[in-house]
Design a protein around this motif. Structure first.
Motif, PDB file in Angstrom:
ATOM      1  N   ALA A  36      94.974  98.165  51.075  1.00 39.25           N
ATOM      2  CA  ALA A  36      95.418  99.424  51.613  1.00 39.25           C
ATOM      3  C   ALA A  36      95.989 100.507  50.473  1.00 39.25           C
ATOM      4  CB  ALA A  36      96.908  99.047  52.453  1.00 39.25           C
ATOM      5  N   GLY A  37      95.615 101.712  50.924  1.00 42.10           N
ATOM      6  CA  GLY A  37      95.592 102.744  49.760  1.00 42.10           C
ATOM      7  C   GLY A  37      94.611 103.034  49.102  1.00 42.10           C
ATOM      8  N   GLU A  38      93.532 102.059  48.892  1.00 42.69           N
ATOM      9  CA  GLU A  38      92.615 102.495  48.056  1.00 42.69           C
ATOM     10  C   GLU A  38      91.294 102.929  48.560  1.00 42.69           C
ATOM     11  OE1 GLU A  38      91.331  99.210  45.136  1.00 42.69           O
ATOM     12  OE2 GLU A  38      93.068  97.782  45.952  1.00 42.69           O
ATOM     13  N   PRO A  39      90.907 104.078  48.220  1.00 39.46           N
ATOM     14  CA  PRO A  39      89.713 104.719  48.924  1.00 39.46           C
ATOM     15  C   PRO A  39      88.314 104.227  48.736  1.00 39.46           C
ATOM     16  CG  PRO A  39      90.362 106.134  47.223  1.00 39.46           C
ATOM     17  CD  PRO A  39      91.330 104.930  47.181  1.00 39.46           C
ATOM     18  N   GLY A  40      87.603 104.088  49.965  1.00 37.54           N
ATOM     19  CA  GLY A  40      86.277 103.587  49.534  1.00 37.54           C
ATOM     20  C   GLY A  40      85.491 104.107  51.070  1.00 37.54           C
ATOM     21  N   GLU A  41      84.406 103.306  51.160  1.00 37.64           N
ATOM     22  CA  GLU A  41      83.548 103.644  52.376  1.00 37.64           C
ATOM     23  C   GLU A  41      84.302 102.635  53.617  1.00 37.64           C
ATOM     24  OE1 GLU A  41      79.134 103.473  53.994  1.00 37.64           O
ATOM     25  OE2 GLU A  41      79.631 101.886  52.643  1.00 37.64           O
TER      26      GLU A  41
ATOM     27  N   VAL B  68      84.065 108.284  53.313  1.00 34.14           N
ATOM     28  CA  VAL B  68      85.144 107.965  52.484  1.00 34.14           C
ATOM     29  C   VAL B  68      86.478 107.729  53.217  1.00 34.14           C
ATOM     30  CG1 VAL B  68      86.232 108.032  50.116  1.00 34.14           C
ATOM     31  CG2 VAL B  68      83.764 108.373  50.489  1.00 34.14           C
ATOM     32  N   GLY B  69      87.343 106.865  53.314  1.00 34.51           N
ATOM     33  CA  GLY B  69      88.559 106.838  53.823  1.00 34.51           C
ATOM     34  C   GLY B  69      89.667 105.827  53.284  1.00 34.51           C
ATOM     35  N   VAL B  70      90.849 105.834  53.734  1.00 34.96           N
ATOM     36  CA  VAL B  70      91.851 104.887  53.106  1.00 34.96           C
ATOM     37  C   VAL B  70      92.486 104.527  54.472  1.00 34.96           C
ATOM     38  CG1 VAL B  70      93.174 106.863  52.922  1.00 34.96           C
ATOM     39  CG2 VAL B  70      93.637 104.664  51.497  1.00 34.96           C
ATOM     40  N   LEU B  71      92.978 103.098  54.284  1.00 31.52           N
ATOM     41  CA  LEU B  71      93.957 102.583  55.286  1.00 31.52           C
ATOM     42  C   LEU B  71      95.526 102.611  54.777  1.00 31.52           C
ATOM     43  CD1 LEU B  71      91.758  99.457  56.708  1.00 31.52           C
ATOM     44  CD2 LEU B  71      92.734 101.649  58.126  1.00 31.52           C
ATOM     45  N   ASP B  72      96.300 102.999  55.315  1.00 38.07           N
ATOM     46  CA  ASP B  72      97.848 102.944  55.089  1.00 38.07           C
ATOM     47  C   ASP B  72      98.216 101.651  55.189  1.00 38.07           C
ATOM     48  OD1 ASP B  72      98.576 103.185  57.591  1.00 38.07           O
ATOM     49  OD2 ASP B  72      99.058 105.179  57.266  1.00 38.07           O
ATOM     50  N   GLY B  73      99.488 101.253  54.833  1.00 40.79           N
ATOM     51  CA  GLY B  73     100.252 100.181  55.176  1.00 40.79           C
ATOM     52  C   GLY B  73     100.407  99.735  56.813  1.00 40.79           C
ATOM     53  N   ARG B  74     100.203 100.903  57.322  1.00 36.52           N
ATOM     54  CA  ARG B  74     100.471 100.542  58.964  1.00 36.52           C
ATOM     55  C   ARG B  74      99.162 100.473  59.666  1.00 36.52           C
ATOM     56  NH1 ARG B  74     102.575 106.530  60.579  1.00 36.52           N
ATOM     57  NH2 ARG B  74     100.647 106.920  59.112  1.00 36.52           N
ATOM     58  N   GLY B  75      98.036 100.436  58.681  1.00 38.32           N
ATOM     59  CA  GLY B  75      96.715 100.408  59.348  1.00 38.32           C
ATOM     60  C   GLY B  75      96.130 101.479  59.687  1.00 38.32           C
ATOM     61  N   TYR B  76      96.889 102.917  59.807  1.00 39.53           N
ATOM     62  CA  TYR B  76      96.338 104.163  60.041  1.00 39.53           C
ATOM     63  C   TYR B  76      95.069 104.503  59.011  1.00 39.53           C
ATOM     64  CZ  TYR B  76      99.786 105.040  63.720  1.00 39.53           C
ATOM     65  OH  TYR B  76     100.572 104.934  64.772  1.00 39.53           O
ATOM     66  N   LEU B  77      94.155 105.086  59.601  1.00 39.37           N
ATOM     67  CA  LEU B  77      92.963 105.286  58.790  1.00 39.37           C
ATOM     68  C   LEU B  77      93.181 106.887  58.510  1.00 39.37           C
ATOM     69  CD1 LEU B  77      89.960 104.788  57.710  1.00 39.37           C
ATOM     70  CD2 LEU B  77      89.241 105.169  59.924  1.00 39.37           C
ATOM     71  N   SER B  78      92.759 107.344  57.297  1.00 41.66           N
ATOM     72  CA  SER B  78      92.387 108.499  57.033  1.00 41.66           C
ATOM     73  C   SER B  78      91.209 108.976  56.495  1.00 41.66           C
ATOM     74  CB  SER B  78      93.499 109.102  56.089  1.00 41.66           C
ATOM     75  OG  SER B  78      94.632 109.091  56.437  1.00 41.66           O
ATOM     76  N   ILE B  79      90.356 110.004  56.885  1.00 43.36           N
ATOM     77  CA  ILE B  79      89.163 110.144  56.324  1.00 43.36           C
ATOM     78  C   ILE B  79      89.143 111.329  55.205  1.00 43.36           C
ATOM     79  CG2 ILE B  79      86.667 111.082  56.781  1.00 43.36           C
ATOM     80  CD1 ILE B  79      87.580 108.314  58.399  1.00 43.36           C
ATOM     81  N   THR B  80      88.999 110.902  54.054  1.00 44.00           N
ATOM     82  CA  THR B  80      89.146 111.939  52.846  1.00 44.00           C
ATOM     83  C   THR B  80      88.015 112.608  52.314  1.00 44.00           C
ATOM     84  OG1 THR B  80      88.925 109.898  51.486  1.00 44.00           O
ATOM     85  CG2 THR B  80      90.980 110.455  52.212  1.00 44.00           C
ATOM     86  N   ASP B  81      86.632 112.030  52.636  1.00 43.92           N
ATOM     87  CA  ASP B  81      85.440 112.741  52.023  1.00 43.92           C
ATOM     88  C   ASP B  81      84.281 112.162  52.956  1.00 43.92           C
ATOM     89  OD1 ASP B  81      83.713 114.132  50.571  1.00 43.92           O
ATOM     90  OD2 ASP B  81      84.839 113.816  48.683  1.00 43.92           O
TER      91      ASP B  81
END
Length: 538
Positions: free
Chosen positions: A381-386, A420-433
């Motif tokens: 969690a917190g690390e960006p990747g595919e 490219v996205g990241v999952l936070d500690g709650r399991g919520y997904l963010s798309i960053t690139d």
């Protein structure tokens, strides 16, 4: 004709927990569950769910009479209308496979989809905004492959008209149509949606009946669609969001469909007030237009309760304005791609504005999401990747393209999204690139390689690169960097590309360079161009 406020409303029942497993049975399910409630309002035409099911059944009998067989591909190249709904669902209901075609496509682009899908029948129309789709397509001289007949949903007369198509179906017994519908299985294909890849060659994404019904039954619950809602369908039906998160979701949940053929803010405001619209979904540009319209305060939008957006950057302020200025308390964002059936995750409608704007929510039930590095290792969690997705709704594959299917869907079922996205500690997904070069213009995917290939056919252009850049109104727009052998103006290039590409694909800016930035190996350095397009220093 009474207005929606004056029409007595039948108390809305709760949807049964188990929807049908095929689209062939969906209209009948909606008729049985919501029969006397209003299903569709299109101008003066107002149909109950029982009437809509009957109209779809009539279109199904017409499909049988027309010689459409189970597994045949039928293309629809037409704007939103009740005829689109009945023709498409009628054909799918007797086993045909739907191939929606983008109404912004030029004839050559439409012909490519029709040819490679193997479509035998085309539903289209003439006269929409001065466009005659049927005439332009057949006059283009493009290879149409297996296409054997054309039916004009609107603007036609004689044997090609939709009226003649329906009339022929009157000779087909309802029992024959019902038998055909009963033979449709959940594992059968229901549609092929074409989506371009970074190579510029579009790919036909296949989806089954069972996947589709299960996915949109889940999605419609999560976004809180409820019986009696009134949903303004501004998203085009050729897109998953318009057809599946629109028409199919309404049938599943007992929601009134209000199809719009063309987005026009003046008309939308008036219709939202007159029809007491409760649900509106679209890209951020739709909501920006409503909020900033000078006449908004003169229209009663108090019925609006649910707003859905996404497909581009969503500022926190926009979520706050939708809730505050438009008065819609329930706002959600979501994420998906055609290869996942259109949905992967949904942000709860009651989440705080920052969460709605900066994440795309939690994965759907029975859907797994993971983030991986370039070697395929799962990141914390917190690390960006595919972003990779696994679930029942991942496509069985691309039509006639096993190599691309193998690249996209790993042997253990994980779909490589290219985002490219990241999952936070709650399991919520963010798309960053994006790993891919795709960008989104007003809710429509634009693929640089396709645009670049067209630009390179210009006699003065010898090298071309297209990138996306932020735009307040449209989310993103295209910026083209060109190397030319002769003087050429932006005005000339805009006119030239508009003749060859759908409008949303036309770059909004053109910059001439002596050479494009490349590394020692000759690879184009698009990161530098993206920074330049954003006005950032390299």
């Amino acid at each position: 004709m009474t207005s929606p406020r004056q029409t007595p409303q039948v108390p809305p029942p709760a949807p049964p927990s188990d929807p049908p497993r095929t689209l062939a049975r969906l209209p009948g399910y909606a008729a049985d569950t919501y029969g006397p409630m209003e299903a569709l309002a299109d101008g003066e035409v107002r149909w109950t769910f029982a009437r809509l099911a009957a109209e779809i059944a009539a279109a199904g009998r017409a499909a049988v009479a027309h010689g459409i067989l189970p597994g045949d591909r039928v293309a629809v190249w037409a704007p939103n209308s009740r005829q689109w709904i009945t023709a498409a669902l009628g054909a799918v209901g007797v086993g045909a496979v739907l191939v929606p075609v983008n109404t912004r496509y030029k004839p050559a682009e439409a012909a490519d989809v029709i040819r490679r899908s193997g479509a035998r029948v085309l539903f289209t129309e003439r006269g929409f905004l001065g466009t005659d789709y049927a005439r332009d397509l057949h006059a283009s001289g493009e290879d149409l492959g297996s296409l054997a007949s054309t039916v004009l949903l609107r603007g036609g007369s004689g044997p090609e008209s939709f009226e003649a198509y329906l009339a022929a179906g009157e000779a087909v017994p309802e029992a024959e149509r019902a038998t055909r519908a009963a033979r449709v299985r959940p594992e059968d294909l229901c549609d092929i949606l074409y989506t371009s890849g970074t190579t510029g060659r579009s790919k036909g994404v296949t989806t089954t009946h069972g996947q589709t019904v299960r996915l949109y039954a889940s999605w419609s619950r999560l976004v809180t669609l409820r019986p009696g809602d009134r949903y303004l369908l501004v998203n085009p039906f050729f897109h998953t969001f318009g057809y599946k998160a629109g028409v199919l979701a309404c049938l599943l949940r007992g929601v009134t469909m209000l199809p719009e053929a063309l987005y026009d803010t003046d008309r939308i405001l008036a219709r939202m007030a007159a029809e007491r619209v409760t649900c509106l979904m679209g890209p951020p540009t739709v909501f920006h237009g409503l909020i900033r319209h000078p006449e908004r305060a003169t229209h009663d939008l108090s019925a609006l309760r649910l707003a859905g957006t996404g497909a581009a950057s969503v500022p926190t302020s926009l979520v706050e304005e939708i809730r505050g200025e438009l008065g819609a308390p329930d706002v959600f964002t979501a994420y998906g791609l055609t290869e996942s059936g259109g949905v992967v995750s949904v942000c709860p409608t009651d989440a705080d504005a920052w969460t709605v704007a900066h994440t795309v929510g939690l994965p759907l039930p029975d859907t797994e999401v993971r983030i991986t590095d370039p070697l395929g290792r799962v990141l914390a969690a917190g690390e960006p990747g595919e972003v990779q997705v696994r679930g029942y709704h991942v496509t069985p594959g691309y039509l006639d393209d096993p190599a691309s299917t193998a690249d996209a869907v790993l042997p253990d079922g994980w779909l490589r999204t290219g985002d490219v996205g990241v999952l936070d500690g709650r399991g919520y997904l963010s798309i960053t690139d994006r790993l891919k070069d795709m960008y989104v213009v007003g809710g429509f995917n634009a693929y640089p390689a396709e645009i670049e290939n067209v630009l390179l056919t210009h006699p003065a252009i010898v090298d071309a690169a297209v990138v996306g850049a932020p735009d307040e109104r449209l989310g993103e727009v295209g910026v083209a960097y060109l190397v030319t052998t002769a003087p050429v103006t932006a005005t000339d290039l805009t006119a030239w590309t508009r003749e060859r590409l759908a409008n949303f694909k036309v770059p909004r800016r053109f910059t001439l360079l002596e050479e494009l930035p490349r590394n020692a190996g000759g690879k184009l350095l698009k990161t530098e161009l993206r920074r330049a397009a954003r006005g950032e220093s390299t």
